[in-house]
Motif scaffolding. Sequence first.
Motif, PDB file in Angstrom:
ATOM      1  N   THR A 117       0.931  -1.127   0.009  1.00 40.53           N
ATOM      2  CA  THR A 117      -0.044   0.169   0.178  1.00 40.53           C
ATOM      3  C   THR A 117       0.866   1.117  -0.058  1.00 40.53           C
ATOM      4  O   THR A 117       0.758   2.304  -0.728  1.00 40.53           O
ATOM      5  CB  THR A 117      -0.905  -0.004   1.174  1.00 40.53           C
ATOM      6  OG1 THR A 117      -2.014  -1.047   1.165  1.00 40.53           O
ATOM      7  CG2 THR A 117      -1.874   1.174   1.379  1.00 40.53           C
ATOM      8  N   ALA A 118       2.093   1.114   0.966  1.00 42.50           N
ATOM      9  CA  ALA A 118       2.815   2.418   0.997  1.00 42.50           C
ATOM     10  C   ALA A 118       3.819   2.587  -0.450  1.00 42.50           C
ATOM     11  O   ALA A 118       3.965   3.571  -0.918  1.00 42.50           O
ATOM     12  CB  ALA A 118       3.983   2.057   1.962  1.00 42.50           C
ATOM     13  N   ALA A 119       3.796   1.532  -1.054  1.00 44.99           N
ATOM     14  CA  ALA A 119       4.318   1.560  -2.574  1.00 44.99           C
ATOM     15  C   ALA A 119       3.407   2.033  -3.532  1.00 44.99           C
ATOM     16  O   ALA A 119       3.693   3.186  -4.269  1.00 44.99           O
ATOM     17  CB  ALA A 119       4.781   0.175  -3.110  1.00 44.99           C
ATOM     18  N   PRO A 127      12.182   2.671  -7.590  1.00 42.11           N
ATOM     19  CA  PRO A 127      11.046   1.716  -8.297  1.00 42.11           C
ATOM     20  C   PRO A 127      11.271   0.348  -7.893  1.00 42.11           C
ATOM     21  O   PRO A 127      10.575  -0.633  -7.839  1.00 42.11           O
ATOM     22  CB  PRO A 127      10.895   2.257  -9.695  1.00 42.11           C
ATOM     23  CG  PRO A 127      12.490   2.833  -9.805  1.00 42.11           C
ATOM     24  CD  PRO A 127      12.833   3.302  -8.569  1.00 42.11           C
ATOM     25  N   ALA A 128      12.557   0.060  -7.778  1.00 39.30           N
ATOM     26  CA  ALA A 128      13.050  -1.420  -7.373  1.00 39.30           C
ATOM     27  C   ALA A 128      12.178  -2.124  -6.197  1.00 39.30           C
ATOM     28  O   ALA A 128      12.009  -3.308  -6.204  1.00 39.30           O
ATOM     29  CB  ALA A 128      14.449  -1.752  -7.574  1.00 39.30           C
ATOM     30  N   GLY A 129      12.247  -1.162  -5.265  1.00 38.07           N
ATOM     31  CA  GLY A 129      11.714  -1.986  -3.990  1.00 38.07           C
ATOM     32  C   GLY A 129      10.152  -2.125  -4.497  1.00 38.07           C
ATOM     33  O   GLY A 129       9.880  -3.239  -3.777  1.00 38.07           O
ATOM     34  N   LEU A 134       5.910  -6.584  -4.838  1.00 39.36           N
ATOM     35  CA  LEU A 134       4.976  -7.047  -5.622  1.00 39.36           C
ATOM     36  C   LEU A 134       5.413  -8.546  -6.021  1.00 39.36           C
ATOM     37  O   LEU A 134       4.577  -9.469  -5.861  1.00 39.36           O
ATOM     38  CB  LEU A 134       4.696  -6.144  -6.614  1.00 39.36           C
ATOM     39  CG  LEU A 134       3.917  -5.174  -6.453  1.00 39.36           C
ATOM     40  CD1 LEU A 134       3.956  -4.030  -7.635  1.00 39.36           C
ATOM     41  CD2 LEU A 134       2.359  -5.237  -6.080  1.00 39.36           C
ATOM     42  N   LEU A 135       6.359  -8.769  -6.530  1.00 39.14           N
ATOM     43  CA  LEU A 135       7.013 -10.098  -6.836  1.00 39.14           C
ATOM     44  C   LEU A 135       7.001 -10.927  -5.602  1.00 39.14           C
ATOM     45  O   LEU A 135       6.855 -12.269  -5.784  1.00 39.14           O
ATOM     46  CB  LEU A 135       8.564  -9.976  -7.456  1.00 39.14           C
ATOM     47  CG  LEU A 135       8.200  -9.338  -8.730  1.00 39.14           C
ATOM     48  CD1 LEU A 135       9.854  -9.191  -9.332  1.00 39.14           C
ATOM     49  CD2 LEU A 135       7.712 -10.401  -9.850  1.00 39.14           C
ATOM     50  N   VAL A 140       4.646 -15.451  -2.109  1.00 35.17           N
ATOM     51  CA  VAL A 140       3.823 -15.736  -0.870  1.00 35.17           C
ATOM     52  C   VAL A 140       2.666 -16.168  -0.971  1.00 35.17           C
ATOM     53  O   VAL A 140       2.065 -17.179  -0.457  1.00 35.17           O
ATOM     54  CB  VAL A 140       3.992 -14.580   0.131  1.00 35.17           C
ATOM     55  CG1 VAL A 140       3.312 -14.908   1.542  1.00 35.17           C
ATOM     56  CG2 VAL A 140       5.596 -14.313   0.280  1.00 35.17           C
ATOM     57  N   SER A 141       1.717 -15.551  -1.996  1.00 34.81           N
ATOM     58  CA  SER A 141       0.273 -15.973  -2.015  1.00 34.81           C
ATOM     59  C   SER A 141       0.115 -17.155  -2.794  1.00 34.81           C
ATOM     60  O   SER A 141      -0.814 -17.715  -2.507  1.00 34.81           O
ATOM     61  CB  SER A 141      -0.358 -14.904  -2.966  1.00 34.81           C
ATOM     62  OG  SER A 141       0.062 -14.719  -4.346  1.00 34.81           O
ATOM     63  N   GLN A 142       1.173 -17.787  -3.655  1.00 33.58           N
ATOM     64  CA  GLN A 142       1.089 -19.156  -3.986  1.00 33.58           C
ATOM     65  C   GLN A 142       1.357 -20.153  -3.182  1.00 33.58           C
ATOM     66  O   GLN A 142       1.199 -21.135  -3.490  1.00 33.58           O
ATOM     67  CB  GLN A 142       2.144 -19.100  -5.389  1.00 33.58           C
ATOM     68  CG  GLN A 142       1.767 -18.187  -6.357  1.00 33.58           C
ATOM     69  CD  GLN A 142       3.062 -18.120  -7.399  1.00 33.58           C
ATOM     70  OE1 GLN A 142       4.122 -18.908  -7.237  1.00 33.58           O
ATOM     71  NE2 GLN A 142       2.796 -17.416  -8.418  1.00 33.58           N
TER      72      GLN A 142
END
Length: 143
Positions: A117-119, A127-129, A134-135, A140-142
Amino acid sequence: MKLTAYTALQGASIVVALGERGHVALLTDGDDEHLFIPGGRQEPGEDPEACARREAREEAGVAAASWTHLGTYTIAPSGTARVSLYLARGLTLGPQELTDTEADYKVQWWPLDDAITAAVEGRFHLPAGPLALLLAQRIVSQH
């Protein structure tokens, strides 16, 4: 990791350090408004994962049992320098090993969703952070 547009012509690595309760290590440099994740430039002869391990230890005081490569991307469109993104899990926490230029770095532990959300709100220096977050969330969600 603070990189201006062309100060880092060598490669760099950054790390999403994910703790057991789904919190990630975020860094501030004194203002608490702008965030970044541990990372920095490779030293001569250092491979990307070794750089990631070193930067996580130095900037966030984190060692990890498990490392997942999230991808490698060019830093600038016309350049050859690349940034490698990693997810670190199975963390062991210790003291930060900050240099004089990093003396204001503070580690904060945020839920992964709050960090994303902060991103989205534009609170990250680079932008790399956000891309790494997201990656990491995708992996983690998988599971």
